[in-house]
Each structure stands twice: as C-alpha cells, then as structure tokens.
Design an enzyme around this catalytic site. Structure first.
Site, PDB file in Angstrom:
ATOM      1  N   CYS A 130       0.849  -1.190   0.000  1.00 44.80           N
ATOM      2  CA  CYS A 130       0.000   0.000   0.000  1.00 44.80           C
ATOM      3  C   CYS A 130       0.894   1.254   0.000  1.00 44.80           C
ATOM      4  CB  CYS A 130      -0.944  -0.053   1.194  1.00 44.80           C
ATOM      5  SG  CYS A 130      -2.242   1.198   1.203  1.00 44.80           S
ATOM      6  N   ASP A 191      -8.080  -4.287  -7.607  1.00 42.56           N
ATOM      7  CA  ASP A 191      -7.607  -3.246  -6.692  1.00 42.56           C
ATOM      8  C   ASP A 191      -8.355  -1.950  -6.981  1.00 42.56           C
ATOM      9  OD1 ASP A 191      -6.147  -1.236  -5.327  1.00 42.56           O
ATOM     10  OD2 ASP A 191      -4.304  -2.403  -5.465  1.00 42.56           O
ATOM     11  N   HIS A 223      -6.944  -5.089  -3.278  1.00 41.63           N
ATOM     12  CA  HIS A 223      -5.998  -4.324  -2.476  1.00 41.63           C
ATOM     13  C   HIS A 223      -5.888  -4.980  -1.097  1.00 41.63           C
ATOM     14  CE1 HIS A 223      -3.674  -0.649  -1.949  1.00 41.63           C
ATOM     15  NE2 HIS A 223      -4.164  -0.548  -0.720  1.00 41.63           N
TER      16      HIS A 223
END
Length: 273
Positions: A130, A191, A223
């Site tokens: 991330c 994502d 994600h």
C-alpha cells in the site's frame, strides 16, 4: 531460521524520533553471521501485526529487516488500528508528511543497516504494501537500494503522496534508476485504489524509460490481499505465497549473489521454438 527482534530510536532533522524495528536472523553457533539488508515499509497504519509478521517471514529467510514507524512527525511508534478512525488518521498523516521526510526516513534506515554488525555491508532491498509499496518504490532513489518488490503501491499513478499531494516518484524513479537496480510491482486486477488506467500509466512510463522491472496483475486479487488480519475480506494466502516467490527470487539474486559490475549485453536473442 530463528530470528531476534529489537528496535532503534533515531533522531531526525525534524526534531522527531524515528523508531526503526529490526528483525534479524539467528543461526545457532554462528554469532558473527552476516546477512543482506531489507527495508520494509508499512501501510498507513504503521508497523502492525501483519507488517511485523511479514518482516519476520523475510528475516527467517536470512535477511536483516528494518521497518520504520513513518508517522513520527505526528505521533509515537504505536500502530494505528484497522478501523475507521485509524484509517482516517493514517490517510491524513500520509498527505501531511513532507516528501523530504519520507526520503530522510529511507536514508536513516539505510544508515542504520550499515551500522548493524549483522548486516553484510553490501546490498539493500526494499519492500512494502500500500503506502509502503510506494515508499519501497521511491527507496530506489537511494543508490544503496538495489531492488524493490512493491505490493499494490498507492499514489504513484496519481502523484498524491506527501504534503501538497504532488510527488515526483514515478518521474524520478523512471529517469534515475541505475543499470544495477530493478523492481517487481504487484497489483490485483480488483484493486480499487489503483485503477487499470493507473496501472497502465506506471507500466508504460517505466517501459518507455528502459527501467528493469517485472509487472504482475493478478486476476481478481484485491488491495491489501497480503494483510493476514483485519483485511476486510481481502486476504488471500495462496496468492500471497505465490508473490513471495517473486520477492525471494529477486532478493536472492540481487542481494545475495556477487554479480560483479553490470555489462550491457545487446546481443539479439535467437528466435527459437
């Protein structure tokens, strides 16, 4: 391989204290053993349980792992909770922290590795997820970092990292990487933080500048698929294990082996079946 855990508190030019967690391999009977280094960058929640376990996993393969608590500009080293409030705070700090402070954190992590007796004093890799994926990507601007494996890195395509939300990571990395530096970028096709157009922009920019990279888009992965708790239903252990294969292949090849000086071999490949 057994591991040990500790931390170092390092002073920054911002008048703050950066805590850097250290996960080191330990081999019985070999107290002087030395290992390559890895910088592990966390999500917006600082060094949480999943990040800590990720660091332990890498260290257990024979790497000295350092993991900085990046929000020292605003708070202590404690992790933020994976809830609405923690998410809001993490996202707020992410864009309030100066880009120069992120870069200084990376420098201080590299500096610390070279001070650790268990580091072999040679090459460093970076990884993260991330926000940490972006920071691992940007870590390559320090030439002491040889390679990076970036898990679903955010804000590279949108140039929105740091104070002012106008970072230059993609531009600088694509132009400044050396011949001995490379990266692996890993995204899921599901994502929602980095859309297909954003992924295409990253891939095309790197390719246009001749960057050495591997680019993975994993079908249906979301994600945070590597986060093994509080993933909000997105954790995928099988995909995570597969991706670790790419990480360790890169780290073993680029950090463990003495490759010598880079030689650009332009010999055309033979077209064979």
């Amino acid at each position: 391989m057994l591991i040990t855990e500790t931390f170092h508190d390092v002073q920054t030019s911002y008048g703050t204290t950066l805590r850097i967690y250290v996960y080191s391999p330990k081999i019985a009977g070999y107290p002087q053993a030395k290992f390559p280094g890895v910088i592990l960058y966390s999500e917006i929640y600082q060094v949480t349980g999943p990040v800590r376990r990720f660091g332990q996993r890498i260290a257990s393969e024979g790497y000295v792992v350092v993991a900085p608590a990046i929000y020292h500009n605003f708070m202590g080293p404690e992790a933020l909770p994976y809830d609405v409030q923690g998410t809001d705070i993490g996202n707020e700090y992410k864009i309030k922290k100066p880009l120069e402070s992120y870069d200084e954190d990376n420098k201080l992590c590299c500096d610390l590795l070279f001070q650790l007796p268990q580091f072999d004093g040679k090459r460093i890799g970076s990884t993260g997820m991330c926000l940490g994926g972006h920071l691992a990507f940007r870590a390559l601007l320090d030439k002491r970092v040889t390679c990076a494996t970036c898990f679903f890195p955010t804000d590279i395509h949108s140039r929105t990292l740091g104070l002012g939300q106008n970072d230059n990571s993609l531009e600088r990395v694509s132009k400044e990487l050396g011949n001995n530096q490379e990266m692996v970028l890993i995204f899921g096709t599901a994502d929602t933080h980095v859309d297909p157009q954003g992924r295409d922009l990253i891939r095309k920019t790197l390719r246009d500048h001749g960057v050495k990279f591997t680019f993975l888009e994993i079908l249906a992965a979301q994600h945070a698929f590597i986060r093994d708790e509080f993933s909000k239903g997105r954790f995928d252990s099988a995909i995570t294990q597969s991706c670790l294969g790419f990480l360790f292949e890169q780290f073993n090849r680029k950090l463990r082996i003495d490759l010598g000086e880079f030689v650009d071999d332009n010999t055309p490949l033979e077209h064979v079946c």
